[in-house]
Scaffold this motif. Structure first.
Motif, PDB file in Angstrom:
ATOM      1  N   UNK A   4       0.691  -1.251  -0.016  1.00 25.88           N
ATOM      2  CA  UNK A   4       0.026  -0.123   0.312  1.00 25.88           C
ATOM      3  C   UNK A   4       1.002   1.113   0.190  1.00 25.88           C
ATOM      4  N   UNK A   5       2.015   1.429   0.217  1.00 24.45           N
ATOM      5  CA  UNK A   5       3.174   2.755   0.316  1.00 24.45           C
ATOM      6  C   UNK A   5       4.395   2.529  -0.075  1.00 24.45           C
ATOM      7  N   UNK A   6       4.183   3.711  -0.682  1.00 26.34           N
ATOM      8  CA  UNK A   6       5.319   2.894  -2.757  1.00 26.34           C
ATOM      9  C   UNK A   6       6.293   3.840  -2.296  1.00 26.34           C
ATOM     10  N   UNK A  13      15.377  15.922  -9.520  1.00 25.02           N
ATOM     11  CA  UNK A  13      15.648  17.443  -9.004  1.00 25.02           C
ATOM     12  C   UNK A  13      16.262  16.343  -7.197  1.00 25.02           C
ATOM     13  N   UNK A  14      16.126  15.365  -6.889  1.00 25.01           N
ATOM     14  CA  UNK A  14      15.637  15.496  -5.952  1.00 25.01           C
ATOM     15  C   UNK A  14      14.717  14.772  -4.928  1.00 25.01           C
ATOM     16  N   UNK A  15      14.889  13.277  -3.954  1.00 26.93           N
ATOM     17  CA  UNK A  15      13.851  13.564  -3.571  1.00 26.93           C
ATOM     18  C   UNK A  15      13.352  12.665  -3.984  1.00 26.93           C
ATOM     19  N   UNK A  16      11.778  11.219  -3.715  1.00 25.94           N
ATOM     20  CA  UNK A  16      11.579   9.885  -4.178  1.00 25.94           C
ATOM     21  C   UNK A  16       9.794  10.318  -3.244  1.00 25.94           C
ATOM     22  N   UNK A  17       9.054  10.329  -4.953  1.00 24.51           N
ATOM     23  CA  UNK A  17       7.443  10.503  -5.197  1.00 24.51           C
ATOM     24  C   UNK A  17       7.765   9.253  -4.179  1.00 24.51           C
ATOM     25  N   UNK A  25       1.471  11.099  -2.471  1.00 21.68           N
ATOM     26  CA  UNK A  25       1.388  11.902  -1.573  1.00 21.68           C
ATOM     27  C   UNK A  25       2.363  12.700  -1.150  1.00 21.68           C
ATOM     28  N   UNK A  26       3.133  12.830  -2.085  1.00 18.72           N
ATOM     29  CA  UNK A  26       4.408  14.105  -2.132  1.00 18.72           C
ATOM     30  C   UNK A  26       5.480  13.240  -2.256  1.00 18.72           C
ATOM     31  N   UNK A  27       6.421  14.476  -2.387  1.00 18.71           N
ATOM     32  CA  UNK A  27       8.108  13.960  -3.044  1.00 18.71           C
ATOM     33  C   UNK A  27       8.467  14.415  -1.364  1.00 18.71           C
ATOM     34  N   UNK A  35       7.363   9.451   7.145  1.00 20.34           N
ATOM     35  CA  UNK A  35       6.359   9.850   7.863  1.00 20.34           C
ATOM     36  C   UNK A  35       5.320  10.304   8.237  1.00 20.34           C
ATOM     37  N   UNK A  36       5.669  11.518   7.843  1.00 17.29           N
ATOM     38  CA  UNK A  36       3.998  12.636   7.689  1.00 17.29           C
ATOM     39  C   UNK A  36       3.115  12.648   7.113  1.00 17.29           C
ATOM     40  N   UNK A  37       3.581  12.260   5.567  1.00 16.68           N
ATOM     41  CA  UNK A  37       2.351  11.784   4.668  1.00 16.68           C
ATOM     42  C   UNK A  37       2.077  10.624   5.351  1.00 16.68           C
ATOM     43  N   UNK A  38       2.356   9.708   5.740  1.00 12.94           N
ATOM     44  CA  UNK A  38       1.229   8.983   6.215  1.00 12.94           C
ATOM     45  C   UNK A  38       0.690   9.736   7.162  1.00 12.94           C
TER      46      UNK A  38
END
Length: 64
Positions: A4-6, A13-17, A25-27, A35-38
């Motif tokens: 459920x979480x990928x 540009x950095x970061x992971x979707x 949920x965001x980058x 953790x904040x996205x969850x």
């Protein structure tokens, strides 16, 4: 069935979707972001959830 979480491969540009149940949920630039996205998605105990391999999939970098 996929997790459920990928956490997707790093972006140019950095970061992971991050997707949760198929929704973007965001980058994330670090574990705190994930953790904040969850938390915002209403998933309790986000830190513990990320430690469960069946709950998340972390996609590796491109090898090419």
């Amino acid at each position: 069935m996929s997790a459920p979480i990928v956490i997707h491969q790093p972006s140019p540009t950095g970061g992971r979707r991050v997707t949760i149940r198929g929704q973007i949920a965001g980058l994330a630039r670090d574990d705190h972001d994930v953790t904040e996205f969850l938390r915002r998605a209403g998933l309790p105990d986000a830190d513990q959830l990320l430690d469960q391999p069946e709950a998340r999939e972390i996609r590796p970098t491109w090898s090419g």
